[in-house]
Design an enzyme around this catalytic site. Structure first.
Site: not given
Length: 668
Positions: A354-355, A358, A360, A362, A376, A473
């Site tokens: 999926l993506g 930083g 790792g 997903v 994740k 964040d």
């Protein structure tokens, strides 16, 4: 509203009818009042609505505030016919009105049977509370909690253990959450005695919310109650039950106990038993001697792995989580084996990716029961990722809110550190608001709903959660969207716990977060507080309204970022120019004052000085009121930086990097 401290509870033994009701004593309605008429209307229509629903579930509202009544009902998943479901719901209304006369709120758990509760029942709840029907509202409250236990214990010579009972309930709960249509599952464990279990949620819950609700109930089954001959725990939105007799139709799944040690049959002579035992011992000793060298390395490795699985300690600040792997659960989430995750993600295949960040990568995954998950996986080379893994498990395991992403569990096995979340089918906010084609799907009402949801999630973190948390964040890629486009704040790897009695700024030499969303005092001096998150929220609101990132001079006129551009338009009374062009078609239908108020609130949140910014309680109040008079904002940071201004190159760099989370910067 049901108040836990003043409930009236009527219980019958489990061997007879199990009907019980919880009467809220917060307030009463008067006879022949509008409230009573609205309640009567629901009593007339809800039985038919539930029985005609494929899920045998119904929820409805009757009347207008302040006399509105909300109600929901759910029949057990093994009702043989619609008529029986309707009769059960109607009987529940009658029971509530007889035993809770004139109470504005009540919850009834009605067993529609006569002997051994072997016929299915139903649950009914009604209230004048405005958020009573919100699925998330009833997940953690105790006002509808009911539990009852069979007074008899499982006999001492049984093979079933407390761990087996927890395993049975856990698997049944996972199956129920994965059953998208009905959120209902049953199972049987073949042991001595045979044990039967049931788990059910209201079908309007997401898979993650259903599983969390059920796991919360399973956590109430302790070492004593798990060895009873039966028990049940209800809240309005979910329930579990186990018995030593089959109290439902045929089980949907058979589960093997984790270990079975059966007592020898009576009537066998002692010398025969002794010979058998001696032979078995001798054979085992012989096999051990023959294969000792081959197995020594594997036994040592397995022993290390077993110790790791049984207890995991995650340290961070003043907090420590000790994970008891006998049950595989802590505070409503599970420990997963690495091979489970590997199988669910197709061995972490690229098509399931999926993506990447930083931390790792997903991945999307599917458990065998059909539940979709997001996985994740900590990159093995990521030193900062290990700290973030511990931080996220420690924080989000204790946080539950409808606008926070739900952590279902984790895996810590050797070098593998993995977090397992509920899957969000609509990805993240940036996927929509910054894409020219998809942003057209985001009309004004949807954007406003997302803004309000993010604000509610932040307010929970800052004020109402058990831990007071600064996220640090907040950005569009960390706002995930569920199948109904509800926002959920994610990624707590950089979050910090702060004291509820301390709203002052904290300082750090390790500035973490994403440039473009960092408050100026944090980016330049390492000072952070709840007002740091407020600043990030203000940036988010401007991006949602404009469809532009807070960077890129080609998007922001003569300014290096969106803040300066928005401030100039506000000063010039041309605030409408910042609104996303895809919203233009909706503006004639929408009161422009609502959009102007949102821009005003956003600019209040991004004021340069932290003391001038509102807190999230103020922000939610301003968003929910159309009449509250708003202050005029003061200027944001960097508002006077324009493209080509060479004097402020460093400042330009500190607010133009928008997509990457930095976590090793040193404050100046």
């Amino acid at each position: 509203m049901l108040i836990p401290g003043v409930l009236l509870l009527f219980l019958m033994p489990l061997s007879a009818t199990g009907t019980a009701q919880l009467c809220g004593s917060g307030s009463n309605y008067t006879t022949n009042s509008t409230y009573q008429s609205n309640l009567a209307a629901l009593a007339a229509t809800l039985p038919t609505n539930a029985s005609s629903s494929p899920q045998q579930f119904a929820a409805a509202t009757a009347g207008q505030a302040p006399d509105a009544v909300q109600a929901l009902t759910l029949c057990r998943g093994d009702f043989a016919n619609d008529t029986a479901c309707a009769d059960c719901v109607a009987a529940s209304f009658q029971h509530a009105q007889q035993t809770c006369p004139n109470d504005e709120a009540a919850t009834v758990y009605y067993d529609y049977d006569d002997v051994n509760n072997q016929r299915p029942g139903c649950v009914l709840g009604f209230s004048g509370d405005s958020d009573f029907l919100s699925p998330a509202a009833g997940l953690t409250e105790n006002g509808t909690l009911f539990e009852a236990w069979n007074p008899g214990n499982i006999s001492a010579d049984a093979t079933i253990t407390a761990a087996d009972v927890h395993k049975l309930l856990t698997v049944t709960a996972q199956d129920s959450a994965a059953e998208a249509a009905r959120r209902y599952s049953t199972a049987v464990m073949d042991a001595v005695p045979t044990l039967y279990s049931l788990a059910q949620c209201t079908p309007d819950l997401s898979a993650g919310d259903c599983l969390a609700c059920l796991q919360r109930l399973i956590g109430m089954v302790n070492a004593t109650t798990s060895m009873r001959q039966g028990g049940r725990i209800f809240v309005l939105r979910c329930n579990i039950r186990f018995e030593t007799f089959m109290f439902f139709d045929q089980p949907m799944r058979r589960i093997n106990p984790s270990s079975i040690t059966r007592a020898p049959p009576t009537g066998i002579k002692a010398w025969i038993i002794a010979i058998c035992l001696a032979s078995a011992v001798a054979l085992a000793a012989f096999c051990f001697m023959v294969y000792c060298r081959c197995l020594r390395g594997r036994i040592r490795k397995r022993s290390v792995r077993l110790r790791e699985r049984r207890t995991i300690k995650l340290h961070g600040g003043d907090h420590e989580l000790v994970w008891d792997m006998e049950t595989g659960m802590l505070s409503g989430f599970s420990f997963f084996e690495f091979d489970q995750i590997q199988e669910a993600t197709g061995n972490f295949s690229e098509e399931n990716k999926l993506g990447e960040g930083g931390f790792g990568r997903v991945y999307k995954g599917h458990f065998l029961q059909g539940m979709e998950i997001a996985v994740k996986r900590l990159a093995s080379h990521s030193g900062q990722g290990l700290a973030e893994f511990k931080n996220e498990v420690q924080l989000i395991a204790k946080l539950q809110h409808r606008n926070l992403v739900r952590l279902l569990g984790c895996c810590s096995q050797g070098e593998e550190k993995i977090l397992v979340y509920e899957y969000m089918p609509n990805k993240s906010l940036d996927f929509f608001i910054f894409d020219e084609r998809r942003k057209a799907l985001m009309d004004w009402n949807r954007r406003l709903s997302i803004i309000e949801g993010i604000a509610e999630g932040l307010l929970y973190l800052h004020k109402h959660s058990r831990l007071r948390v600064i996220h640090r964040d907040l950005k569009p890629s960390n706002i995930l969207l569920d199948n109904e486009m509800n926002p959920k704040i994610s990624d707590f790897g950089l979050a910090k716990i702060f004291s509820p009695n301390n709203n002052e700024e904290n300082s750090t030499r390790r500035v973490v977060g994403t440039y473009g969303y960092m408050a100026p005092e944090y980016a330049s001096e390492g000072l952070f507080s709840i007002k740091s998150d407020v600043f990030s929220f203000g940036v988010l609101v401007l991006e949602i309204l404009s469809g532009k990132r807070n960077s890129g001079s080609h998007q922001c006129g003569d300014f290096i970022n969106l803040l300066g551009y928005a401030w100039q338009l506000w000063e010039d009374r041309r605030w409408i120019d910042i609104v996303d062009a895809s919203l233009n078609s909706f503006l004639p239908k929408t009161h422009p004052t609502e959009i102007m108020r949102c821009i005003n609130i956003a600019l209040l949140c991004v004021q340069e000085n932290a003391v001038d910014r509102p807190n999230m309680l103020d922000v939610t109040a301003m968003l929910s009121s159309k009449t509250m008079i708003l202050r005029e904002p003061k200027h944001p940071p960097y508002f006077n930086l324009r493209v080509g201004n060479e004097e402020d190159t460093s400042a330009t760099q500190s607010c133009s990097i928008n997509g990457v989370t930095l976590s090793i910067a040193t404050a100046r």
